[in-house]
Design a protein around this motif. Sequence first.
Motif, PDB file in Angstrom:
ATOM      1  N   SER A 124      -5.021 -64.802 -23.554  1.00  0.00           N
ATOM      2  CA  SER A 124      -5.643 -64.849 -24.849  1.00  0.00           C
ATOM      3  C   SER A 124      -7.004 -63.866 -24.349  1.00  0.00           C
ATOM      4  N   THR A 125      -7.759 -63.696 -25.444  1.00  0.00           N
ATOM      5  CA  THR A 125      -9.179 -63.022 -25.204  1.00  0.00           C
ATOM      6  C   THR A 125     -10.101 -64.496 -25.002  1.00  0.00           C
ATOM      7  N   GLN A 126     -11.350 -64.303 -24.606  1.00  0.00           N
ATOM      8  CA  GLN A 126     -12.121 -65.333 -24.256  1.00  0.00           C
ATOM      9  C   GLN A 126     -12.661 -66.026 -25.651  1.00  0.00           C
ATOM     10  N   THR A 127     -12.751 -65.278 -26.507  1.00  0.00           N
ATOM     11  CA  THR A 127     -13.125 -65.755 -27.925  1.00  0.00           C
ATOM     12  C   THR A 127     -12.026 -67.072 -28.441  1.00  0.00           C
ATOM     13  N   TRP A 148     -10.466 -69.636 -18.498  1.00  0.00           N
ATOM     14  CA  TRP A 148     -11.486 -68.321 -18.462  1.00  0.00           C
ATOM     15  C   TRP A 148     -10.513 -67.111 -18.411  1.00  0.00           C
ATOM     16  N   THR A 149     -10.842 -65.889 -18.432  1.00  0.00           N
ATOM     17  CA  THR A 149     -10.068 -64.800 -18.542  1.00  0.00           C
ATOM     18  C   THR A 149     -10.632 -63.684 -18.095  1.00  0.00           C
ATOM     19  N   GLU A 150      -9.964 -62.757 -17.755  1.00  0.00           N
ATOM     20  CA  GLU A 150     -10.589 -61.454 -17.355  1.00  0.00           C
ATOM     21  C   GLU A 150     -10.417 -60.323 -18.344  1.00  0.00           C
ATOM     22  N   ASN A 151      -9.738 -60.927 -19.465  1.00  0.00           N
ATOM     23  CA  ASN A 151      -9.648 -60.055 -20.657  1.00  0.00           C
ATOM     24  C   ASN A 151     -11.070 -59.853 -21.368  1.00  0.00           C
ATOM     25  N   ALA A 152     -11.016 -58.997 -22.272  1.00  0.00           N
ATOM     26  CA  ALA A 152     -12.314 -58.987 -22.934  1.00  0.00           C
ATOM     27  C   ALA A 152     -12.488 -60.169 -24.054  1.00  0.00           C
ATOM     28  N   ALA A 153     -13.828 -60.195 -24.402  1.00  0.00           N
ATOM     29  CA  ALA A 153     -14.197 -61.245 -25.483  1.00  0.00           C
ATOM     30  C   ALA A 153     -13.367 -61.385 -26.665  1.00  0.00           C
ATOM     31  N   PRO A 416       0.790 -61.340 -30.116  1.00  0.00           N
ATOM     32  CA  PRO A 416      -0.624 -60.486 -30.185  1.00  0.00           C
ATOM     33  C   PRO A 416      -1.437 -61.102 -31.318  1.00  0.00           C
ATOM     34  N   ILE A 417      -0.861 -61.352 -32.570  1.00  0.00           N
ATOM     35  CA  ILE A 417      -1.570 -61.832 -33.826  1.00  0.00           C
ATOM     36  C   ILE A 417      -1.050 -62.931 -34.435  1.00  0.00           C
ATOM     37  N   VAL A 418      -1.789 -63.991 -34.472  1.00  0.00           N
ATOM     38  CA  VAL A 418      -1.197 -65.569 -34.899  1.00  0.00           C
ATOM     39  C   VAL A 418      -2.022 -65.933 -36.208  1.00  0.00           C
ATOM     40  N   PHE A 419      -1.372 -66.251 -37.271  1.00  0.00           N
ATOM     41  CA  PHE A 419      -1.820 -66.879 -38.361  1.00  0.00           C
ATOM     42  C   PHE A 419      -1.544 -68.485 -38.450  1.00  0.00           C
ATOM     43  N   LYS A 457      -2.718 -63.810 -28.686  1.00  0.00           N
ATOM     44  CA  LYS A 457      -3.159 -62.879 -27.571  1.00  0.00           C
ATOM     45  C   LYS A 457      -4.573 -62.113 -27.581  1.00  0.00           C
ATOM     46  N   GLN A 458      -4.577 -61.550 -28.975  1.00  0.00           N
ATOM     47  CA  GLN A 458      -5.604 -60.690 -29.449  1.00  0.00           C
ATOM     48  C   GLN A 458      -6.344 -61.058 -30.637  1.00  0.00           C
ATOM     49  N   GLN A 459      -5.734 -61.541 -31.720  1.00  0.00           N
ATOM     50  CA  GLN A 459      -6.314 -61.975 -32.907  1.00  0.00           C
ATOM     51  C   GLN A 459      -5.739 -63.256 -33.482  1.00  0.00           C
ATOM     52  N   LEU A 460      -6.596 -64.246 -33.743  1.00  0.00           N
ATOM     53  CA  LEU A 460      -6.056 -65.416 -34.502  1.00  0.00           C
ATOM     54  C   LEU A 460      -6.895 -65.471 -36.057  1.00  0.00           C
TER      55      LEU A 460
END
Length: 576
Positions: A124-127, A148-153, A416-419, A457-460
């Motif tokens: 996942s992203t840090q956000t 924590w992650t090395e992925n983008a915020a 990648p995207i979860v609702f 992973k990317q958007q929540l």
Amino acid sequence: MADYFQEVTSRVYLRYQDLLEESNALDFDDILLKVVELYQEREEVLEKYAERWGYVHIDEFQDTNIAQYILAKQWASVHHNICVVGDPDQSIYAWRAADIRNILNFENDFADAKVVILDQNYRSTQTILDTAHSVISLNKQRKEKNLWTENAAGLPVVVHEAYDHEDEATFVTEEIQRLVRENDVAYRDVAVMYRTNAQSRPMEEALVRRSVPYRLIGGTRFYERREVKDLLAYLRLIQNPFDAVAMMRVINKPSRGIGDRTLAELARWSREKEIPPYAALQIVAETERDSPEAVDGPASAHPFRKRTAGALLLFLGLVNELIEISKTESLSALLDTLIDRTDYKPYIMADEDGEDRWENVQELRAVVLQYDELKSEHALASFLEDVALITDVDELDASDSVTLITLHAAKGLEFPIVFIAGLEEGILPHMRSLESGNPEQLEEERRLCYVGMTRAKQQLYLVRAFRRAFGGHNPPSRFLADIPPDLVTQSKRAAQAEMVTPRRYRHVSRDDDERPAIPADSFAAGDRVRHPKFGEGIVVSSEPSGTDYQVVVAFQGEAGIKKLLLSFAPLEKIGA
């Protein structure tokens, strides 16, 4: 009353254990308990296996029950080499007897254990991680860790407030279409998660209306379909002819002239003799063999007339024949013979949906083919063991479709995207946990929310409805109130619609969520109205709803019938 139910439960349990013993069978719980008891009663057996296994490694340790934990300690009793991997924040199966105390108490039971915190996240992203942590950090039964992650915020978490469950489903569907259209997203990249299965209905309807392909996880599973269950029952009976449940399912499928009265009599007689039905049929066979010239009436050794006994013995002969075939033939050949000897294909093809059912049988055969490489004496048992462990998630495929799934079933998956829909008090957290007064149940609801969030992973997206058909007005979930405002953003659609999302949620009771009264004569049946989102329509009715008024409007086109609260809906009369 409590004592009465306890007594009834005890009787049912004891009778259930008797039936298991009569069928020469164990259920999953008994498999564990019997092994634990064996080790406790036979020290030499425990030493043999504890000596054999120098290292014990257990994954998903937060999902273990007490018996499994005892078993793990027994295995590690000689070499003391045990490694467990788990996350107490993902313990969501208390209703399956999983005990979070196992992982929380592990360090006490194994004082010399080294703890390694796996706090780097690769998904996942840090956000998303910060948002999930803000929710789970309020639990007391947990081990603190900061992921924590090395992925983008990454993008902010999107929060959306819909008017009702239908509007919620419409928003989710339209947002999925927008993401596919504008952001190079595939349908298979998206999952819609919810607390209860009942929440899937409006989602399914909205997706169907807009021709969005979807896959429902948790509907009628492949191995729960009638024709598949029938053939599996036959195979279980071949593997263990004393399986009374399997026998009673298929003894007259397809019809062999063995009616319900005969089945009831067979069940009664076998219970009376305290033997499984298969053994009872063997007694019938022996009696008929010894007295072939008996008249057509109940024999002294069994309660069946000659014609009925003949039908029962034909079935017994079929079972015995298939048992012999299973010892030498491949599993696929056994299934083919079973289908042929029972005339099962004509039986299901007579149904309206016979073609679909036959396709399911063919699909089952494709699975069975994978076991043909095993020896005949092992193939059937291995297949049945594997089938017993299959879950909805195992059937998840890679087709390009949106996934609809409960939060419980989503554990272990990622998208990648979860609702997450239904972020309301009474839904998530569920009403049962609120009414129980048990803080541990509320903590499990919080963990369930955390699990759903960390599937993204990317958007929540976190979505709630102001009201539901089965729940009335619902305050926002307390979990939304735990998220810092700088991590979330309001959906653009919500900003343009009638409902305004506050920057910061607060947990309120239903009594706090009151709206000013609106005159009853504001709108009347037959009034033409306009809504900025739904367009023009005709008022069907206007009735009081608590301190508000509910207006039912028939809008033109896809919008259809909508139930709107006047304190929120910007309705405008036209043509007055």
